[in-house]
Write an enzyme that holds these catalytic residues in place. Structure first.
Site, short mmCIF file in Angstrom:
data_model
loop_
_atom_site.label_atom_id
_atom_site.label_comp_id
_atom_site.label_asym_id
_atom_site.label_seq_id
_atom_site.Cartn_x
_atom_site.Cartn_y
_atom_site.Cartn_z
N HIS A 100 -7.51 -5.92 -1.13
CA HIS A 100 -7.60 -4.47 -1.33
C HIS A 100 -9.03 -3.97 -1.51
CE1 HIS A 100 -3.17 -4.32 -3.00
NE2 HIS A 100 -3.26 -4.80 -1.75
N GLU A 106 4.13 -1.88 3.76
CA GLU A 106 4.32 -2.75 2.60
C GLU A 106 3.45 -2.30 1.44
OE1 GLU A 106 3.40 -6.03 -0.19
OE2 GLU A 106 2.03 -4.97 1.15
#
Length: 473
Positions: free
Chosen positions: A429, A331
């Site tokens: 992230h 993804e």
């Protein structure tokens, strides 16, 4: 006679109401069992512990990603599902290389180190690094205003922050993520030699946040290196630039793009007892970025989705419709897993009616967003009161999940679990996306919330608008 007439009329009026009340009571009890099972005997936290601490970051194409495939497949098999299999998918392989390094030079010999990380997909700098003057812009649209005359030969510093006045942090993220994704491609058109992007987070700290980027149609020979800079260092760089426009930034990246490699979506299934041809999907993405261990993004969604099927098996619930857990690969930097699953489903003419994804972190669940038409949404909203005891109140149209998006066609309803978003981008992230930042109870509440919605849709199905209209005609 008149008394008999009124008695029959009363039964006709009361019985449907009584039946509806009975259904609501049964559903309420079922949801209570689901939440009790998840909170008292949940497995999701243990699974996440293994994914995060025994395997770690699971970048597509990496050894860790393959370990995650093997681990989750084995765990699904241990649940006694009707079927567990791997779905092959080719994924991109990008490696970060040795740790990035950067400093700001305000005058010859006077430097200060700053925290950066390569954006996913970036080319490396030359072996000696890249050093140049810096031009600060507030977004891609600013590039045209400065033009090639002011940009050529410089490092473009994209410094548009996430808006703190937006309550939805996902909306704030969406308002500036284009500079991360397309900034290098656009800056390169004006002759920039590199790109530095302010990290996509509202938190002021020293942790740079990576994420995917694209060069579009830019030839390989003209691609420029791109990195994220921490918010604290972005503030420092912006401030010092106001006093010294001639300062230089040095940065070195060691990343490399490789040939695509084979990986897998991991799929498990409980076959429906009454309508096995109607398929419901619940899932998250198995890959993650490499600088943390991917606990929130999206280890949480993976284990919550696995837990939905485990809860049903433990409770002895036999669904009417086929329920699949799909752990999507890639993804983060390609969406190959989601596209492959939809492609195979279409080629087999499978009939999907519902797909739910958890990809917003393992924080306290608030509700769901739906990609559905008004009649379908009205049906789902009729169940909202059942979630009230669990403080689930957010039922809104708009958006679902990236991996389930390719399944959208016809009457398929897509949904996304929506946890509280205020802390999500603190970790998204970044190196701080680690197991210790996931709360066990919040994770288990999310799994139970997902299972509850899946149960209700399994029990009542999804309105098929075209069929309803045809029947009325």
């Amino acid at each position: 006679m008149k008394n008999i007439f009124f008695t029959v009329l009363s039964l006709l009026i009361i019985n449907p109401v009584t039946a509806q009340n009975n259904h609501e009571q049964e559903d309420s009890l079922m949801l209570r069992k689901i939440y009790d099972m998840s909170l008292l005997h949940g497995k999701s936290y243990d699974w996440l512990d293994h994914l995060s601490n025994k395997i770690g970051g699971r970048l597509s194409g990496s050894y860790q990603a393959q370990q995650a495939v093997e681990y989750t497949k084995a765990e699904l098999e241990s649940l006694g599902l009707d079927k567990v299999w791997l779905q092959p998918v080719m994924v991109p392989k990008w490696t970060r290389g040795s740790k990035e390094f950067a400093y700001v030079e305000t005058s010859p010999g006077t430097t200060r180190n700053v925290n950066i990380t390569a954006l996913g997909g970036s080319v490396s700098t030359p072996a000696s690094g890249t050093k140049a003057r810096v031009i600060e812009v507030q977004g891609i649209e600013d590039l045209e205003r400065y033009g090639e005359e002011q940009i050529k030969g410089k490092i473009v510093f994209f410094n548009r922050p996430m808006r703190p006045d937006l309550i939805s942090t996902f909306e704030a993220y969406g308002g500036c993520v284009d500079q991360r994704y397309s900034g290098a491609a656009e800056a390169g058109k004006f002759g920039a030699v590199g790109v530095i992007v302010r990290s996509m987070t509202l938190k002021m700290d020293d942790y740079p946040h990576t994420g995917s980027m694209s060069y579009g149609e830019t030839p390989v020979s003209k691609r420029i290196p791109a990195a994220a800079i921490s918010t604290n260092d972005a503030a420092y760089l912006s401030g010092i630039l106001k006093m010294n426009k001639h300062l230089q930034l040095y940065f070195k990246l060691n990343s490399e793009q490789h040939e695509d490699v084979q990986s897998y979506n991991v799929i498990g299934e409980i076959t429906g007892s009454e309508h096995p041809e109607e398929i419901m999907v619940v899932g998250g993405h198995l890959d993650s970025w490499d600088i943390g261990d991917g606990a929130h993004d999206d280890g949480a969604g993976v284990v919550q989705s696995m837990e939905v099927l485990r809860l049903f098996k433990e409770m002895g619930y036999k669904p009417k419709r086929t329920i699949r857990v799909v752990l999507f690969m890639n993804e983060e930097n390609g969406l190959r897993g989601g596209n492959k699953y939809a492609e195979v489903a279409k080629s087999k003419n499978e009939k999907h009616i519902f797909a739910l994804e958890s990809d917003s972190g393992g924080f306290t669940p608030r509700g769901f967003s739906f990609d559905a038409d008004e009649a379908q949404f009205a049906q789902i909203q009729s169940w909202k009161a059942l979630f009230k005891p669990y403080l689930i109140h957010y039922f809104e149209l708009g958006g679902s999940g990236a991996d389930v998006g390719p399944l959208k066609q016809g009457d398929v309803v897509l949904a996304g679990l929506r946890p509280d978003s205020q802390r999500y981008f603190d970790h998204h992230h970044a190196a701080t996306d680690t197991f210790e930042h996931v709360n066990k109870r919040e994770l288990e509440l999310g799994a139970a919330t997902m299972a509850s919605l899946v149960y209700l849709i399994d029990n009542y199905g999804i309105k098929r608008i075209n069929t309803d209209v045809e029947e009325k005609l």
